[in-house]
Design a protein around this motif. Structure first.
Motif, mmCIF file in Angstrom:
data_model
loop_
_atom_site.group_PDB
_atom_site.id
_atom_site.type_symbol
_atom_site.label_atom_id
_atom_site.label_comp_id
_atom_site.label_asym_id
_atom_site.label_seq_id
_atom_site.Cartn_x
_atom_site.Cartn_y
_atom_site.Cartn_z
ATOM 1 N N GLU A 136 0.037 2.278 3.357
ATOM 2 C CA GLU A 136 -0.634 1.555 2.056
ATOM 3 C C GLU A 136 0.025 2.150 0.765
ATOM 4 O O GLU A 136 0.107 3.384 0.405
ATOM 5 C CB GLU A 136 -2.134 1.738 2.264
ATOM 6 C CG GLU A 136 -2.753 1.013 1.318
ATOM 7 C CD GLU A 136 -2.867 -0.563 1.186
ATOM 8 O OE1 GLU A 136 -2.580 -1.244 0.322
ATOM 9 O OE2 GLU A 136 -3.211 -0.934 2.612
ATOM 10 N N LYS A 137 0.411 1.264 -0.154
ATOM 11 C CA LYS A 137 0.565 1.878 -1.450
ATOM 12 C C LYS A 137 0.222 0.799 -2.628
ATOM 13 O O LYS A 137 -0.073 -0.387 -2.536
ATOM 14 C CB LYS A 137 2.089 2.051 -1.758
ATOM 15 C CG LYS A 137 3.078 0.697 -1.397
ATOM 16 C CD LYS A 137 4.356 0.789 -1.361
ATOM 17 C CE LYS A 137 5.113 -0.531 -1.606
ATOM 18 N NZ LYS A 137 6.506 -0.745 -2.127
ATOM 19 N N MET A 138 0.307 1.271 -3.779
ATOM 20 C CA MET A 138 0.081 0.363 -4.932
ATOM 21 C C MET A 138 1.148 0.698 -6.067
ATOM 22 O O MET A 138 1.456 1.757 -6.323
ATOM 23 C CB MET A 138 -1.177 0.804 -5.488
ATOM 24 C CG MET A 138 -1.491 -0.085 -6.937
ATOM 25 S SD MET A 138 -2.008 -1.785 -6.590
ATOM 26 C CE MET A 138 -3.694 -1.254 -5.778
ATOM 27 N N ASP A 139 1.894 -0.268 -6.368
ATOM 28 C CA ASP A 139 3.010 -0.120 -7.316
ATOM 29 C C ASP A 139 2.681 -1.555 -8.440
ATOM 30 O O ASP A 139 1.789 -2.231 -8.404
ATOM 31 C CB ASP A 139 4.306 -0.289 -6.801
ATOM 32 C CG ASP A 139 4.812 -1.257 -6.172
ATOM 33 O OD1 ASP A 139 4.235 -2.557 -6.646
ATOM 34 O OD2 ASP A 139 5.636 -1.160 -5.193
ATOM 35 N N LEU A 140 3.367 -1.183 -9.680
ATOM 36 C CA LEU A 140 3.338 -2.062 -10.531
ATOM 37 C C LEU A 140 3.486 -3.580 -10.355
ATOM 38 O O LEU A 140 2.756 -4.356 -10.629
ATOM 39 C CB LEU A 140 4.052 -1.716 -12.165
ATOM 40 C CG LEU A 140 3.779 -2.438 -13.273
ATOM 41 C CD1 LEU A 140 2.329 -2.251 -13.632
ATOM 42 C CD2 LEU A 140 4.773 -1.927 -14.408
ATOM 43 N N ASP A 141 4.531 -3.749 -9.947
ATOM 44 C CA ASP A 141 5.127 -5.109 -9.100
ATOM 45 C C ASP A 141 4.118 -5.675 -8.341
ATOM 46 O O ASP A 141 3.680 -6.881 -8.770
ATOM 47 C CB ASP A 141 6.314 -5.100 -8.318
ATOM 48 C CG ASP A 141 7.607 -4.743 -9.339
ATOM 49 O OD1 ASP A 141 7.337 -5.001 -10.622
ATOM 50 O OD2 ASP A 141 8.521 -4.369 -8.802
ATOM 51 N N PHE A 142 3.393 -4.849 -7.492
ATOM 52 C CA PHE A 142 2.420 -5.854 -6.660
ATOM 53 C C PHE A 142 1.129 -6.138 -7.324
ATOM 54 O O PHE A 142 0.513 -7.031 -7.272
ATOM 55 C CB PHE A 142 1.967 -4.701 -5.443
ATOM 56 C CG PHE A 142 0.871 -5.166 -4.607
ATOM 57 C CD1 PHE A 142 1.169 -6.318 -3.775
ATOM 58 C CD2 PHE A 142 -0.313 -4.373 -4.645
ATOM 59 C CE1 PHE A 142 0.209 -6.788 -3.015
ATOM 60 C CE2 PHE A 142 -1.485 -5.036 -3.776
ATOM 61 C CZ PHE A 142 -1.061 -6.106 -2.866
ATOM 62 N N PHE A 143 0.911 -5.037 -8.343
ATOM 63 C CA PHE A 143 -0.497 -5.153 -9.197
ATOM 64 C C PHE A 143 -0.018 -6.394 -10.055
ATOM 65 O O PHE A 143 -1.187 -7.384 -9.919
ATOM 66 C CB PHE A 143 -0.703 -4.120 -10.123
ATOM 67 C CG PHE A 143 -2.026 -4.084 -10.738
ATOM 68 C CD1 PHE A 143 -3.216 -3.821 -9.898
ATOM 69 C CD2 PHE A 143 -2.154 -4.206 -12.197
ATOM 70 C CE1 PHE A 143 -4.445 -4.137 -10.385
ATOM 71 C CE2 PHE A 143 -3.477 -4.472 -12.579
ATOM 72 C CZ PHE A 143 -4.615 -4.127 -11.639
ATOM 73 N N LYS A 144 0.999 -6.530 -10.692
ATOM 74 C CA LYS A 144 1.256 -7.922 -11.451
ATOM 75 C C LYS A 144 1.063 -8.932 -10.617
ATOM 76 O O LYS A 144 0.734 -9.980 -11.047
ATOM 77 C CB LYS A 144 2.673 -7.648 -11.847
ATOM 78 C CG LYS A 144 2.789 -7.039 -13.262
ATOM 79 C CD LYS A 144 4.278 -7.018 -13.712
ATOM 80 C CE LYS A 144 4.461 -5.712 -14.793
ATOM 81 N NZ LYS A 144 5.767 -5.735 -15.184
#
Length: 179
Positions: free
Chosen positions: A121-129
Motif C-alpha cells: 500500500e502506498k500513496m503518491d501524488l499521481d494516484f492522489f490526483k
C-alpha cells in the motif's frame, strides 16, 4: 433479477469506493472467485503490465462461465459491461473517495495488498490526483458507456448507505463492512 442467476458481474467506480471489498463479499455469497483488474495490471512493486498483455489476460478471463471483475479500466470496460449479467457502479462523491483512500493508506501503509500481490500500500501524488479528478475525467466516459447497456442490468449506488441497503435486501444479512 434474481441474484442467484447472475454469473458475470462488473463492479466499477473510482478508487476508494470499495470495489474490491464488494467483489470479495459477492464472491463469497455467489461462489464466484473475484478477478481484481489492479492485480492483473500491476506486477510486483507496482510495475505496470504492457497494455496489450493486460487486456489479453482480461479478455481470456472473460471467456469463463462466471466471474466478478472489479475495476474500471477503460480499454475493456464496454466489453465487460456487454458480457455482464449485472453491472454495479459505485458512483460515490470525490470527498468519499478521497477520505477512503487516505483512511486505507493510514490503516495499511506498507502492507502487501491482497488484491495486488507483490505490491505494498502506498500513496503518491499521481494516484492522489487520479482520485481527485476521477469524477471529472472518468465519470463521463462511464456514463456514456452505461447508456449503451440494458438499464435492467445496471445498479448505480451514490453512497455506501444505498449499497448496504441493497446488500441487506438481497442477501438478508448485513454487509461485512457496514457500521
Amino acid at each position: 433479477m434474481n441474484i442467484k442467476d447472475v454469473k458475470r458481474i462488473s463492479i466499477i467506480g473510482g478508487a476508494g469506493c470499495g470495489k474490491t471489498s464488494l467483489s470479495c463479499e459477492l464472491g463469497k455469497e455467489l461462489g464466484i472467485k473475484p478477478i481484481h483488474i489492479d492485480g492483473i495490471n500491476f506486477k510486483k512493486n507496482w510495475v505496470e503490465r504492457d497494455l496489450e498483455e493486460r487486456d489479453r489476460i482480461i479478455f481470456d478471463k472473460m471467456k469463463g462461465d462466471s466471474w466478478i471483475f472489479d475495476g474500471t479500466y477503460r480499454s475493456t470496460l464496454l466489453d465487460r459491461m456487454k458480457e455482464s449479467d449485472l453491472i454495479i457502479y459505485l458512483d460515490y462523491s470525490t470527498g468519499t473517495q478521497v477520505r477512503s483512500v487516505i483512511n486505507r493508506y493510514l490503516k495499511t501503509r506498507g502492507k502487501e495488498k491482497d488484491d495486488i500481490p507483490g505490491c505494498r500500500e502506498k500513496m503518491d501524488l499521481d494516484f492522489f490526483k487520479y482520485v481527485v479528478n476521477f469524477r471529472r475525467v472518468s465519470r463521463p466516459h462511464i456514463i456514456e458507456r452505461l447508456k449503451l447497456i440494458d438499464s435492467n442490468k445496471v445498479l448505480i449506488f451514490k453512497n455506501r448507505k444505498e449499497l448496504y441497503k441493497w446488500y441487506r435486501d438481497t442477501f438478508n444479512k448485513k454487509y461485512k463492512y457496514e457500521r
